[in-house]
Design a protein around this motif. Structure first.
Motif, PDB file in Angstrom:
ATOM      1  N   LEU A 166       0.819  -1.245  -0.063  1.00  0.00           N
ATOM      2  CA  LEU A 166      -0.052  -0.070   0.093  1.00  0.00           C
ATOM      3  C   LEU A 166       0.812   1.247  -0.007  1.00  0.00           C
ATOM      4  CD1 LEU A 166      -2.892  -0.893   2.415  1.00  0.00           C
ATOM      5  CD2 LEU A 166      -2.953  -0.714   0.061  1.00  0.00           C
ATOM      6  N   GLN A 167       1.890   1.315   0.956  1.00  0.00           N
ATOM      7  CA  GLN A 167       2.740   2.206   0.644  1.00  0.00           C
ATOM      8  C   GLN A 167       3.685   2.618  -0.483  1.00  0.00           C
ATOM      9  OE1 GLN A 167       6.001   1.620   3.981  1.00  0.00           O
ATOM     10  NE2 GLN A 167       4.447   2.503   5.230  1.00  0.00           N
ATOM     11  N   LEU A 168       3.839   1.529  -1.285  1.00  0.00           N
ATOM     12  CA  LEU A 168       4.561   1.602  -2.477  1.00  0.00           C
ATOM     13  C   LEU A 168       3.554   2.219  -3.449  1.00  0.00           C
ATOM     14  CD1 LEU A 168       7.382   0.655  -3.338  1.00  0.00           C
ATOM     15  CD2 LEU A 168       6.436  -1.444  -4.469  1.00  0.00           C
ATOM     16  N   LEU A 169       2.314   1.647  -3.600  1.00  0.00           N
ATOM     17  CA  LEU A 169       1.178   2.022  -4.362  1.00  0.00           C
ATOM     18  C   LEU A 169       1.157   3.799  -4.062  1.00  0.00           C
ATOM     19  CD1 LEU A 169      -0.908   1.070  -6.569  1.00  0.00           C
ATOM     20  CD2 LEU A 169      -2.451   0.603  -4.796  1.00  0.00           C
ATOM     21  N   GLY A 170       0.841   4.121  -2.849  1.00  0.00           N
ATOM     22  CA  GLY A 170       0.749   5.389  -2.667  1.00  0.00           C
ATOM     23  C   GLY A 170       2.001   6.267  -3.148  1.00  0.00           C
ATOM     24  N   GLN A 171       3.068   5.722  -3.152  1.00  0.00           N
ATOM     25  CA  GLN A 171       4.462   6.552  -3.633  1.00  0.00           C
ATOM     26  C   GLN A 171       4.141   6.597  -4.941  1.00  0.00           C
ATOM     27  OE1 GLN A 171       6.546   7.657  -1.489  1.00  0.00           O
ATOM     28  NE2 GLN A 171       7.363   8.736  -3.343  1.00  0.00           N
ATOM     29  N   LEU A 172       3.846   5.401  -5.778  1.00  0.00           N
ATOM     30  CA  LEU A 172       3.924   5.195  -7.256  1.00  0.00           C
ATOM     31  C   LEU A 172       2.717   6.415  -7.649  1.00  0.00           C
ATOM     32  CD1 LEU A 172       3.935   1.640  -8.210  1.00  0.00           C
ATOM     33  CD2 LEU A 172       5.531   3.430  -8.755  1.00  0.00           C
ATOM     34  N   ARG A 173       1.577   6.600  -7.035  1.00  0.00           N
ATOM     35  CA  ARG A 173       0.618   7.410  -7.432  1.00  0.00           C
ATOM     36  C   ARG A 173       0.978   8.896  -7.108  1.00  0.00           C
ATOM     37  NH1 ARG A 173      -4.652   5.082  -4.228  1.00  0.00           N
ATOM     38  NH2 ARG A 173      -5.135   3.371  -5.771  1.00  0.00           N
ATOM     39  N   LEU A 174       1.804   8.870  -6.293  1.00  0.00           N
ATOM     40  CA  LEU A 174       2.400  10.435  -5.832  1.00  0.00           C
ATOM     41  C   LEU A 174       3.297  10.837  -6.984  1.00  0.00           C
ATOM     42  CD1 LEU A 174       2.656  12.974  -3.694  1.00  0.00           C
ATOM     43  CD2 LEU A 174       4.527  11.789  -2.863  1.00  0.00           C
TER      44      LEU A 174
ATOM     45  N   GLN B 228       3.108  13.582  -9.687  1.00  0.00           N
ATOM     46  CA  GLN B 228       4.222  14.666  -9.808  1.00  0.00           C
ATOM     47  C   GLN B 228       4.687  14.929 -11.260  1.00  0.00           C
ATOM     48  OE1 GLN B 228       6.998  13.301  -7.008  1.00  0.00           O
ATOM     49  NE2 GLN B 228       6.307  14.686  -5.476  1.00  0.00           N
ATOM     50  N   PHE B 229       4.819  13.576 -12.069  1.00  0.00           N
ATOM     51  CA  PHE B 229       5.336  13.704 -13.258  1.00  0.00           C
ATOM     52  C   PHE B 229       4.082  14.270 -14.367  1.00  0.00           C
ATOM     53  CE2 PHE B 229       5.112  11.195 -17.607  1.00  0.00           C
ATOM     54  CZ  PHE B 229       6.472  11.419 -17.754  1.00  0.00           C
ATOM     55  N   GLN B 230       2.819  13.898 -14.042  1.00  0.00           N
ATOM     56  CA  GLN B 230       1.843  14.579 -14.887  1.00  0.00           C
ATOM     57  C   GLN B 230       1.733  16.202 -14.693  1.00  0.00           C
ATOM     58  OE1 GLN B 230      -1.752  12.835 -13.572  1.00  0.00           O
ATOM     59  NE2 GLN B 230      -1.562  11.026 -15.121  1.00  0.00           N
ATOM     60  N   TRP B 231       2.134  16.673 -13.440  1.00  0.00           N
ATOM     61  CA  TRP B 231       1.987  18.037 -13.120  1.00  0.00           C
ATOM     62  C   TRP B 231       3.392  18.555 -13.852  1.00  0.00           C
ATOM     63  CZ3 TRP B 231       5.807  21.280 -10.582  1.00  0.00           C
ATOM     64  CH2 TRP B 231       4.987  22.406 -10.456  1.00  0.00           C
ATOM     65  N   LEU B 232       4.469  18.011 -13.995  1.00  0.00           N
ATOM     66  CA  LEU B 232       5.560  18.428 -14.617  1.00  0.00           C
ATOM     67  C   LEU B 232       5.519  18.527 -15.981  1.00  0.00           C
ATOM     68  CD1 LEU B 232       8.794  16.668 -12.662  1.00  0.00           C
ATOM     69  CD2 LEU B 232       8.256  19.324 -12.920  1.00  0.00           C
ATOM     70  N   ARG B 233       4.792  17.209 -16.545  1.00  0.00           N
ATOM     71  CA  ARG B 233       4.363  17.364 -18.039  1.00  0.00           C
ATOM     72  C   ARG B 233       3.632  18.609 -18.539  1.00  0.00           C
ATOM     73  NH1 ARG B 233       2.053  11.851 -19.938  1.00  0.00           N
ATOM     74  NH2 ARG B 233       0.608  13.618 -20.900  1.00  0.00           N
TER      75      ARG B 233
END
Length: 81
Positions: A6-14, A18-23
């Protein structure tokens, strides 16, 4: 194990967010750069137009001078008659 996933999934979502925001920011920056390029092109055109206006102003000055010379010649001719 489940908490870790769940932590890994949360980190991946974050990271994805962030990647979409940068794009999105990159796209906005590219649009801005394009506008600046268009503005530079417009500024060059305006500079050329100002040069043309200056040239036409000099031409108008020459035309006025020639008309004045012609007028003086006509006055001399009338006085001569």
């Amino acid at each position: 194990m489940r908490e870790l996933l769940l932590q890994l999934l949360g980190q991946l979502r974050l990271w994805l967010w962030q990647f979409q925001w940068l794009r999105l920011r990159l796209r906005q920056f590219q649009r801005l750069r394009l506008r600046l390029r268009q503005f530079r092109w417009l500024r060059l055109r305006l500079r050329q137009f100002q040069w043309l206006r200056l040239w036409l102003r000099q031409f108008q000055w020459l035309r006025l001078w020639l008309l004045r010379q012609l007028g003086l010649r006509l006055l001399k001719l009338r006085k001569g008659c």
